[in-house]
Scaffold this active site. Structure first.
Site, mmCIF file in Angstrom:
data_model
loop_
_atom_site.group_PDB
_atom_site.id
_atom_site.type_symbol
_atom_site.label_atom_id
_atom_site.label_comp_id
_atom_site.label_asym_id
_atom_site.label_seq_id
_atom_site.Cartn_x
_atom_site.Cartn_y
_atom_site.Cartn_z
ATOM 1 N N GLU A 69 27.405 17.914 -18.075
ATOM 2 C CA GLU A 69 26.946 18.206 -19.658
ATOM 3 C C GLU A 69 28.291 18.377 -20.204
ATOM 4 O O GLU A 69 28.670 18.014 -21.553
ATOM 5 C CB GLU A 69 25.959 19.102 -19.874
ATOM 6 C CG GLU A 69 24.711 18.802 -19.341
ATOM 7 C CD GLU A 69 24.462 18.532 -18.073
ATOM 8 O OE1 GLU A 69 23.486 17.682 -17.433
ATOM 9 O OE2 GLU A 69 25.212 19.048 -16.964
ATOM 10 N N HIS A 138 12.939 24.215 -15.644
ATOM 11 C CA HIS A 138 13.008 22.910 -16.446
ATOM 12 C C HIS A 138 11.989 22.823 -17.732
ATOM 13 O O HIS A 138 11.529 21.820 -18.433
ATOM 14 C CB HIS A 138 12.610 21.486 -15.448
ATOM 15 C CG HIS A 138 13.832 21.388 -14.536
ATOM 16 N ND1 HIS A 138 13.827 21.927 -13.433
ATOM 17 C CD2 HIS A 138 14.724 20.656 -14.532
ATOM 18 C CE1 HIS A 138 14.729 21.664 -12.809
ATOM 19 N NE2 HIS A 138 15.460 20.655 -13.301
#
Length: 333
Positions: A69, A138
């Site tokens: 990322e 998540h």
């Protein structure tokens, strides 16, 4: 589908398809626009939003990235500084934490640090929120973290119209925009105007007018807020439902106008109650419209625990329509 004498005015579509339409329109309208992220190409996106776009626009416009990322968000910042219009997809909001340095210390600050000489016209799409049994690592709702940061615009589409139209408005912004897409909504359906286009990112929206109590939500908390309004209406209570749409800059004026009409306030958030975005809403109402309130504010948030995996525990940890309606009734008691 809604049809008039001149033809259909709306059609039914899912949030996933609406987001995809927004991406397709953006890629077709401007050669500077490209999409990058993990699995956005051949796999079609972790949640299927970019399905088919690689075949349609090619690997130069839809690019799969390494699993880093910090690297691909940094690449997006550099590309934006170079004159393109990147759309960066981070797979889930939890993984956005791996790019906090790039987003908070670089993208958000460059205009200020350069004395206005450099803008970062970057859009970052971030799936967020609970509701799909993706467990604690998540399922976070972290929009409020990013809404804390000057230099970022934070938007939270909660209707299919906003899901399609917010991207065009975000790409026109000369500074970074974070679009938080609710994971639980991807498969949900709504009515999309046939003659749609870019939508406003500056104003909250009154999704349901009412007179007795104001219920404020955004993103994934809007649907249960509207369902709660239906439950309240069955008992003769008229709830006004406000969709914040944008968390930064926050349109407190629309909320204050509503509270001035109803004199009661319930705020609803899938984020943890402590320190969440709705705490800011309540603070602004207390600062600017305290005398308008006829009852204590009710705050509905997620339970202060990592989100459980089992379905029944996940549901128990989140605001439900029944609990929102009960909170609204307490303000009227």
């Amino acid at each position: 589908m809604t049809i008039t004498a001149g033809g259909p005015t709306t059609r039914t579509t899912t949030f996933r398809e609406a987001f995809r339409e927004g991406l397709r329109e953006a890629l077709a309208a401007d050669d500077r626009v490209f999409l990058i992220g993990e699995d956005v190409g051949r796999y079609g996106g972790c949640f299927g939003v970019s399905q088919g776009l690689l075949d349609e626009f090619g690997p130069d416009r839809v690019q799969d990235t390494p699993l880093s990322e910090s690297a691909f968000v940094g690449a997006g910042i550099g590309a934006a500084l170079g004159g393109t219009r990147p759309i960066v997809e981070i797979m889930t909001v939890n993984f956005a934490l791996l790019a906090l340095d790039q987003i908070v210390n670089t993208a958000a600050t460059l205009r200020h640090m350069s004395g206005g000489q450099l803008g970062v016209p970057l859009v970052i799409r971030i799936p967020t929120g609970p509701g799909r049994q993706l467990a604690a690592q998540h399922s976070h709702t972290l929009e409020g973290w990013f809404a804390h940061v000057p230099g970022l615009r934070v938007v939270t589409p909660a209707t299919v119209t906003d899901a399609r139209g917010m991207l065009a408005t975000a790409l026109a912004d000369p500074d970074p925009v974070l679009v938080f897409e609710q994971i639980a909504l991807y498969g949900a359906s709504g009515e999309l105007p046939v003659a749609g286009g870019a939508v406003d990112l500056d104003r909250a929206a009154v999704r349901r007018p009412g007179r007795d109590v104001t219920v404020v939500g955004y993103g994934g908390s809007l649907a249960p807020a509207l369902e709660a309004a239906d439950l309240l209406a069955a008992g003769g209570v008229s709830a006004e439902v406000v969709d914040l749409r944008t968390l930064r800059p926050l349109d407190s004026a629309t909320v204050l106008e509503s509270v001035t009409r109803t004199h009661r306030l319930v705020v609803v958030d899938n984020a943890w109650r402590s320190g969440g975005p709705m705490a800011e809403v309540v603070a602004r109402v207390a600062e600017e419209a305290l005398d308008e309130l006829d009852a204590a504010v009710e705050r509905m948030g997620a339970a202060e625990v990592p989100l459980p995996y089992p379905r029944h525990l996940e549901e128990a940890a989140l605001p439900s329509a029944d609990r929102i309606a009960a909170a609204a009734r307490r303000t009227l008691a």
